[in-house]
Design an enzyme around this catalytic site. Structure first.
Site, mmCIF file in Angstrom:
data_model
loop_
_atom_site.group_PDB
_atom_site.id
_atom_site.type_symbol
_atom_site.label_atom_id
_atom_site.label_comp_id
_atom_site.label_asym_id
_atom_site.label_seq_id
_atom_site.Cartn_x
_atom_site.Cartn_y
_atom_site.Cartn_z
ATOM 1 N N ARG A 1 0.819 -1.394 0.003
ATOM 2 C CA ARG A 1 0.129 0.221 -0.054
ATOM 3 C C ARG A 1 0.907 1.466 0.000
ATOM 4 O O ARG A 1 0.767 2.507 0.611
ATOM 5 C CB ARG A 1 -0.862 0.261 1.058
ATOM 6 N N SER B 1 -11.100 -1.460 2.874
ATOM 7 C CA SER B 1 -10.434 -1.516 3.950
ATOM 8 C C SER B 1 -10.270 -0.053 4.626
ATOM 9 O O SER B 1 -9.496 0.898 4.138
ATOM 10 C CB SER B 1 -8.960 -2.053 4.008
ATOM 11 N N GLU C 1 -6.058 3.838 5.916
ATOM 12 C CA GLU C 1 -5.734 3.652 4.484
ATOM 13 C C GLU C 1 -6.036 4.651 3.670
ATOM 14 O O GLU C 1 -5.397 5.386 2.827
ATOM 15 C CB GLU C 1 -6.127 2.152 4.009
HETATM 16 N N1 EPU Z 1 -11.454 -11.054 10.149
HETATM 17 C C1 EPU Z 1 -12.027 -10.813 11.251
HETATM 18 N N2 EPU Z 1 -13.174 -10.306 11.206
HETATM 19 C C2 EPU Z 1 -13.620 -10.173 9.967
HETATM 20 C C3 EPU Z 1 -12.903 -10.153 8.759
HETATM 21 C C4 EPU Z 1 -11.593 -10.700 8.658
HETATM 22 O O1 EPU Z 1 -11.347 -11.345 12.241
HETATM 23 O O2 EPU Z 1 -15.067 -9.556 10.090
HETATM 24 C C5 EPU Z 1 -9.971 -11.673 10.111
HETATM 25 C C6 EPU Z 1 -9.970 -13.106 9.419
HETATM 26 O O3 EPU Z 1 -9.023 -13.923 10.501
HETATM 27 C C7 EPU Z 1 -9.159 -13.141 8.168
HETATM 28 C C8 EPU Z 1 -8.422 -11.942 8.482
HETATM 29 O O4 EPU Z 1 -9.128 -11.159 9.154
HETATM 30 O O5 EPU Z 1 -8.665 -14.267 7.816
HETATM 31 C C9 EPU Z 1 -8.138 -11.202 6.813
HETATM 32 O O6 EPU Z 1 -9.378 -10.840 6.321
HETATM 33 P P1 EPU Z 1 -9.431 -10.890 4.912
HETATM 34 O O7 EPU Z 1 -8.928 -12.245 4.218
HETATM 35 O O8 EPU Z 1 -10.723 -10.580 4.363
HETATM 36 O O9 EPU Z 1 -8.463 -9.880 4.195
HETATM 37 P P2 EPU Z 1 -7.955 -8.306 5.006
HETATM 38 O O10 EPU Z 1 -6.500 -8.528 5.321
HETATM 39 O O11 EPU Z 1 -8.860 -7.903 5.601
HETATM 40 C C10 EPU Z 1 -7.115 -7.389 2.499
HETATM 41 C C11 EPU Z 1 -6.868 -6.207 1.957
HETATM 42 C C12 EPU Z 1 -8.185 -5.967 0.973
HETATM 43 C C13 EPU Z 1 -8.061 -7.429 -0.014
HETATM 44 C C14 EPU Z 1 -8.250 -8.451 0.710
HETATM 45 C C15 EPU Z 1 -7.877 -9.622 -0.080
HETATM 46 C C16 EPU Z 1 -5.666 -4.418 3.376
HETATM 47 C C17 EPU Z 1 -5.577 -3.544 4.353
HETATM 48 N N3 EPU Z 1 -6.764 -4.886 2.866
HETATM 49 O O12 EPU Z 1 -7.981 -7.385 3.388
HETATM 50 O O13 EPU Z 1 -8.071 -4.864 0.430
HETATM 51 O O14 EPU Z 1 -9.172 -7.099 -0.626
HETATM 52 O O15 EPU Z 1 -6.998 -8.559 1.715
HETATM 53 O O16 EPU Z 1 -6.734 -9.582 -0.659
HETATM 54 O O17 EPU Z 1 -4.457 -4.842 2.999
HETATM 55 C C18 EPU Z 1 -8.651 -2.520 0.534
HETATM 56 O O18 EPU Z 1 -7.320 -2.277 0.547
HETATM 57 O O19 EPU Z 1 -9.171 -1.446 0.355
HETATM 58 C C19 EPU Z 1 -9.018 -3.788 0.592
HETATM 59 C C20 EPU Z 1 -10.395 -4.188 0.435
#
Ligand code: EPU
Length: 344
Positions: free
Chosen positions: A166, A245, A336
């Site tokens: 990012r 995010s 972000e």
């Molecule tokens: N989780 C929770 N509660 C929730 C949702 C998720 O505890 O309500 C935990 C779970 O353990 C899950 C982990 O968080 O395994 C990660 O969640 P997720 O796989 O949805 O990915 P993320 O890290 O939240 C990142 C990017 C997203 C991108 C997804 C998929 C960032 C800040 N965000 O989300 O990007 O779509 O991975 O690759 O890096 C964005 O930047 O706006 C964005 C949507």
């Protein structure tokens, strides 16, 4: 060039949060020359400038913006065939997901996992947009910008962009560079497909990580995954009135990762953990908030406007979440989206 008058152009009409007060001046630029003219004129008059793409990563003050908003509305996609692929140069104002959709239809590979991301092409290099194992730094070969400091058009190779998680050089001095066009090098093997580089996506497709899957199938699976998390814009669904995010995933020392939290080791020995997990486990569940603003009911990392919210409401919720996570885990979440006229 089309200019809107002061009080009529509410920025809430241009942000995916549907938040933000009026722009003092609003200009829609449909050619690169119009972008450069508008920026140069505003700079010469000492006015603040906001370059607006899709408005999907932006938190604007309720009071609005006292300067000139320049809406990027340039179009155009130019394709050059090269050894083993294509070089595709895309105007900054093009909608990102239209470009991804075109790429998939043409059998190109390299951006299909970035399906369903809101915003414009020009915004993608700035924070090195990424999802499901791809980020734009993997395919960008060069970025052409207008440098407001040197007042000239410049082109940066991917190496010069200093991409990170990012992050890029375009974030070092916010606002200095106005992206005009981006060139991507894509494969022509979309039908055979790219190796799946993300466990959750492999799971959704029912294949092992590393398996090659056609771009079309990857796009469909990613769109379904994103929809299930409220991360695909749908005007009828307030869970998508967000900036995706709201916080970046914190990168910390291995000993600072809380017990049980997701941990993704980085090449430099640090560990990336999950902001969504920290928020959830600090006690802020999906839907936490009030009738005006709340966490998405589908994902704790998206803050959302339920329809009647204000930017001040949103910031109050963001501070509550940030401070709660800090109190519980000693980790400071960093926003972000770009803040305009407001601070967390
Ligand atoms: N989780 C929770 N509660 C929730 C949702 C998720 O505890 O309500 C935990 C779970 O353990 C899950 C982990 O968080 O395994 C990660 O969640 P997720 O796989 O949805 O990915 P993320 O890290 O939240 C990142 C990017 C997203 C991108 C997804 C998929 C960032 C800040 N965000 O989300 O990007 O779509 O991975 O690759 O890096 C964005 O930047 O706006 C964005 C949507």
């Amino acid at each position: 060039m089309v200019s809107g008058s002061a009080s009529t152009e509410l920025l809430s009409r241009h942000t995916t949060f549907h938040l933000g007060g009026p722009a003092a001046e609003f200009v829609t630029a449909t050619t690169e020359a119009e972008i450069i003219d508008a920026v140069t004129a505003a700079d010469a008059a000492g006015k603040d400038v906001l370059v607006l793409g899709g408005g999907s990563n932006l938190v604007v003050a309720d009071a609005g913006f006292p300067g000139t908003v320049i809406k990027l509305a340039t179009t155009g996609v130019a394709v050059e065939t090269v050894e083993g692929g294509v070089l595709v140069t895309v105007a900054a104002g093009e909608t990102w997901d239209d470009f991804v959709s075109t790429a998939v239809d043409k059998g190109w590979s390299g951006v299909e996992a970035l399906s369903g991301i809101p915003g414009s092409v020009g915004a993608t290099p700035i924070q090195n947009v990424g999802a499901y194992g791809q980020d734009v730094s993997q395919t960008i070969t060069s970025v052409t910008v207008f440098d407001r400091e040197l007042r000239e058009v410049r082109s940066f190779t991917a190496g010069e962009c200093a991409f990170g998680y990012r992050w890029s050089r375009f974030k070092e001095v916010p606002g200095r560079y106005v992206v005009l066009e981006v060139t991507f090098r894509l494969g022509t093997d979309g039908e055979t497909g790219s190796p799946i580089a993300y466990a959750q996506l492999a799971g959704a497709l029912g294949v092992e990580q590393g398996t090659r899957v056609p771009s079309k199938q990857i796009r469909e699976a990613v769109l379904a995954l994103r929809r299930s998390k409220g991360m695909v814009i749908d005007e009828a669904d307030h869970d998508t009135w967000s900036a995706g995010s709201f916080f970046t995933n914190p990168v910390v020392a291995p000993e600072d990762v809380p017990e049980g939290a997701p941990a993704y080791p980085q090449p430099d020995g640090t560990v990336k953990t999950s902001a969504a997990w920290l928020i959830d486990h600090a006690g802020f569940k999906k839907g936490h908030g009030n009738e005006r603003v709340s966490l998405s009911t589908k994902h704790t990392l998206a803050l959302t406007n339920r329809g009647e919210g204000t930017t001040e409401d949103l910031l109050a919720l963001a501070r509550e979440v940030r401070d709660g996570v800090e109190a519980a885990y000693g980790i400071e979440l960093v926003n972000e989206p770009v803040m305009l006229g407001v601070e967390l």
